[in-house]
Write a protein that holds these residues in place. Structure first.
Motif, mmCIF file in Angstrom:
data_model
loop_
_atom_site.group_PDB
_atom_site.id
_atom_site.type_symbol
_atom_site.label_atom_id
_atom_site.label_comp_id
_atom_site.label_asym_id
_atom_site.label_seq_id
_atom_site.Cartn_x
_atom_site.Cartn_y
_atom_site.Cartn_z
ATOM 1 N N GLY A 282 0.830 -1.189 0.000
ATOM 2 C CA GLY A 282 0.000 0.000 0.000
ATOM 3 C C GLY A 282 0.868 1.243 0.000
ATOM 4 O O GLY A 282 1.791 1.353 0.808
ATOM 5 N N LEU A 283 0.600 2.157 -0.922
ATOM 6 C CA LEU A 283 1.290 3.443 -0.959
ATOM 7 C C LEU A 283 0.309 4.479 -0.436
ATOM 8 O O LEU A 283 -0.670 4.820 -1.115
ATOM 9 C CB LEU A 283 1.733 3.776 -2.388
ATOM 10 C CG LEU A 283 2.494 5.083 -2.589
ATOM 11 C CD1 LEU A 283 3.756 5.128 -1.736
ATOM 12 C CD2 LEU A 283 2.832 5.283 -4.065
ATOM 13 N N LEU A 284 0.549 4.944 0.777
ATOM 14 C CA LEU A 284 -0.412 5.783 1.480
ATOM 15 C C LEU A 284 0.138 7.179 1.705
ATOM 16 O O LEU A 284 1.324 7.445 1.543
ATOM 17 C CB LEU A 284 -0.761 5.156 2.838
ATOM 18 C CG LEU A 284 -1.129 3.675 2.859
ATOM 19 C CD1 LEU A 284 -1.459 3.246 4.287
ATOM 20 C CD2 LEU A 284 -2.273 3.372 1.919
ATOM 21 N N GLY A 285 -0.752 8.063 2.137
ATOM 22 C CA GLY A 285 -0.368 9.431 2.463
ATOM 23 C C GLY A 285 -1.529 10.371 2.262
ATOM 24 O O GLY A 285 -2.457 10.075 1.494
ATOM 25 N N PRO A 286 -1.500 11.492 2.934
ATOM 26 C CA PRO A 286 -2.569 12.483 2.759
ATOM 27 C C PRO A 286 -2.576 13.036 1.344
ATOM 28 O O PRO A 286 -1.611 12.871 0.581
ATOM 29 C CB PRO A 286 -2.226 13.563 3.795
ATOM 30 C CG PRO A 286 -0.766 13.394 4.046
ATOM 31 C CD PRO A 286 -0.473 11.937 3.893
ATOM 32 N N ASN A 287 -3.659 13.691 0.983
ATOM 33 C CA ASN A 287 -3.750 14.289 -0.353
ATOM 34 C C ASN A 287 -2.583 15.248 -0.581
ATOM 35 O O ASN A 287 -2.231 16.038 0.284
ATOM 36 C CB ASN A 287 -5.069 15.039 -0.512
ATOM 37 C CG ASN A 287 -6.265 14.102 -0.502
ATOM 38 O OD1 ASN A 287 -6.154 12.953 -0.902
ATOM 39 N ND2 ASN A 287 -7.401 14.575 -0.030
ATOM 40 N N GLY A 288 -1.981 15.153 -1.775
ATOM 41 C CA GLY A 288 -0.870 16.033 -2.108
ATOM 42 C C GLY A 288 0.481 15.564 -1.613
ATOM 43 O O GLY A 288 1.466 16.308 -1.703
ATOM 44 N N SER A 289 0.547 14.322 -1.124
ATOM 45 C CA SER A 289 1.811 13.841 -0.561
ATOM 46 C C SER A 289 2.779 13.310 -1.613
ATOM 47 O O SER A 289 3.940 13.049 -1.309
ATOM 48 C CB SER A 289 1.536 12.753 0.478
ATOM 49 O OG SER A 289 0.849 11.666 -0.107
ATOM 50 N N GLY A 290 2.313 13.115 -2.850
ATOM 51 C CA GLY A 290 3.201 12.669 -3.916
ATOM 52 C C GLY A 290 2.943 11.259 -4.407
ATOM 53 O O GLY A 290 3.678 10.746 -5.260
ATOM 54 N N LYS A 291 1.891 10.618 -3.922
ATOM 55 C CA LYS A 291 1.626 9.218 -4.260
ATOM 56 C C LYS A 291 1.386 9.015 -5.759
ATOM 57 O O LYS A 291 2.005 8.148 -6.383
ATOM 58 C CB LYS A 291 0.402 8.711 -3.488
ATOM 59 C CG LYS A 291 0.469 8.899 -1.986
ATOM 60 C CD LYS A 291 -0.752 8.349 -1.295
ATOM 61 C CE LYS A 291 -2.063 9.004 -1.734
ATOM 62 N NZ LYS A 291 -2.121 10.457 -1.405
ATOM 63 N N THR A 292 0.475 9.798 -6.335
ATOM 64 C CA THR A 292 0.166 9.628 -7.751
ATOM 65 C C THR A 292 1.358 10.012 -8.617
ATOM 66 O O THR A 292 1.591 9.403 -9.666
ATOM 67 C CB THR A 292 -1.079 10.450 -8.139
ATOM 68 O OG1 THR A 292 -2.228 9.903 -7.472
ATOM 69 C CG2 THR A 292 -1.328 10.410 -9.639
ATOM 70 N N THR A 293 2.140 10.980 -8.176
ATOM 71 C CA THR A 293 3.350 11.333 -8.918
ATOM 72 C C THR A 293 4.309 10.156 -8.959
ATOM 73 O O THR A 293 4.911 9.859 -9.996
ATOM 74 C CB THR A 293 4.034 12.560 -8.298
ATOM 75 O OG1 THR A 293 3.123 13.660 -8.278
ATOM 76 C CG2 THR A 293 5.264 12.963 -9.112
ATOM 77 N N VAL A 294 4.442 9.446 -7.847
ATOM 78 C CA VAL A 294 5.277 8.246 -7.835
ATOM 79 C C VAL A 294 4.734 7.211 -8.817
ATOM 80 O O VAL A 294 5.502 6.588 -9.572
ATOM 81 C CB VAL A 294 5.360 7.648 -6.410
ATOM 82 C CG1 VAL A 294 5.950 6.245 -6.447
ATOM 83 C CG2 VAL A 294 6.216 8.537 -5.515
ATOM 84 N N MET A 295 3.428 7.006 -8.827
ATOM 85 C CA MET A 295 2.827 6.066 -9.774
ATOM 86 C C MET A 295 3.116 6.484 -11.216
ATOM 87 O O MET A 295 3.426 5.642 -12.077
ATOM 88 C CB MET A 295 1.326 5.982 -9.543
ATOM 89 C CG MET A 295 0.914 5.499 -8.170
ATOM 90 S SD MET A 295 1.207 3.748 -7.905
ATOM 91 C CE MET A 295 -0.456 3.111 -8.114
ATOM 92 N N ASN A 296 3.040 7.774 -11.483
ATOM 93 C CA ASN A 296 3.325 8.278 -12.825
ATOM 94 C C ASN A 296 4.790 8.079 -13.203
ATOM 95 O O ASN A 296 5.113 7.821 -14.371
ATOM 96 C CB ASN A 296 2.958 9.757 -12.916
ATOM 97 C CG ASN A 296 1.461 9.989 -12.956
ATOM 98 O OD1 ASN A 296 0.702 9.114 -13.370
ATOM 99 N ND2 ASN A 296 1.030 11.158 -12.528
ATOM 100 N N LEU A 297 5.668 8.182 -12.223
ATOM 101 C CA LEU A 297 7.090 7.963 -12.481
ATOM 102 C C LEU A 297 7.385 6.490 -12.737
ATOM 103 O O LEU A 297 8.246 6.143 -13.548
ATOM 104 C CB LEU A 297 7.923 8.473 -11.300
ATOM 105 C CG LEU A 297 7.928 9.987 -11.086
ATOM 106 C CD1 LEU A 297 8.578 10.333 -9.757
ATOM 107 C CD2 LEU A 297 8.645 10.699 -12.227
#
Length: 243
Positions: A34-49
């Motif tokens: 699970g890649l967790l974190g509050p909104n704006g923490s960078g999770k989706t950016t990591v997925m995009n990378l």
């Protein structure tokens, strides 16, 4: 059917904003994280990378022993990386089947014609959409579009599956079905990275969690330990109900 995934000091800057700050995470073959974190923490950016939708400012993305951070997204798909998106991305003018057939031409094991149609129908059935291959995407409701996007992702038989809030918006019955479906993929040995805010699902699906805040990793370990970490609780405070 699995592969390791490693992020080495991965960094992404947008002008003066550091969205991902030297993130280093290793994920073993067949692991569900699970890649967790509050909104704006960078999770989706990591997925995009990882998927190739974005290129890093610095650092590495390694699939097995192969660095892929400069490999285009369509070639990463051929190497076995597949994903869903936080906002559903389908070809609305095509049928459900053709959305999947299209992806099968670019996956790790490209197929066409009758074989592709058979694989597409099998994927639709697996996500709970049997017999809907001829239905146009724009006539499907939101939940069924999310199911279709998952069918498209798993039909390519990926090594790495990235799920970006795929369970969001499901009612309790659909959520149970979704959790069971991801559990089936887990049992098949697929390596899965799951961005999710539904803690019920995270606790059940993910033996391990990585938590981000302000672009950095603040916790990485067994789910029960990570979710009781004071730093994690503080990061989430006010973002959603912690339960």
């Amino acid at each position: 059917m699995s592969a390791s995934l490693e992020l080495r000091k991965l960094r992404k800057e947008f002008g003066g904003l550091v969205a991902v700050n030297d993130v280093s995470v290793g994920i073993n073959p067949g692991e569900v994280v699970g890649l967790l974190g509050p909104n704006g923490s960078g999770k989706t950016t990591v997925m995009n990378l990882i998927s190739g939708a974005l290129s890093p400012t610095s650092g590495e993305v390694r699939l097995g022993d192969k660095p892929v951070q400069h490999t285009p997204a369509h070639l990463r798909a051929r190497l076995g990386i597949s994903r869903t998106f936080q906002l559903v991305r389908l070809a609305p003018s095509l049928t459900a089947r053709d959305n999947i057939v299209l992806s099968l031409a670019f996956g790790r094991d490209p197929v066409w014609g009758p074989t592709a149609h058979e694989r597409a129908e099998a994927a639709l059935a697996k996500v709970g959409l049997p017999g809907l291959g001829d239905v146009e995407v724009q006539s499907l409701n939101y939940i069924d579009q999310k199911r279709l996007e998952l069918a498209r992702a798993i039909a390519t038989r990926p090594d790495i599956l990235l799920l970006d809030e795929w369970l969001a918006g499901l009612n309790p019955t659909e959520l149970r079905t979704g959790i069971d479906l991801i559990g089936t993929l887990k049992d098949e040995g697929m390596t899965i990275v799951l961005v999710e805010h539904i803690m019920e699902a995270v606790r059940e699906i993910c033996p391990r969690c990585v938590v981000m805040s302000a672009g950095s990793v603040i916790a990485d370990g067994p789910t029960s330990e990570v979710l009781s970490d004071p730093a994690v609780v503080a990061a989430y405070l006010g973002d959603f109900e912690y339960a």
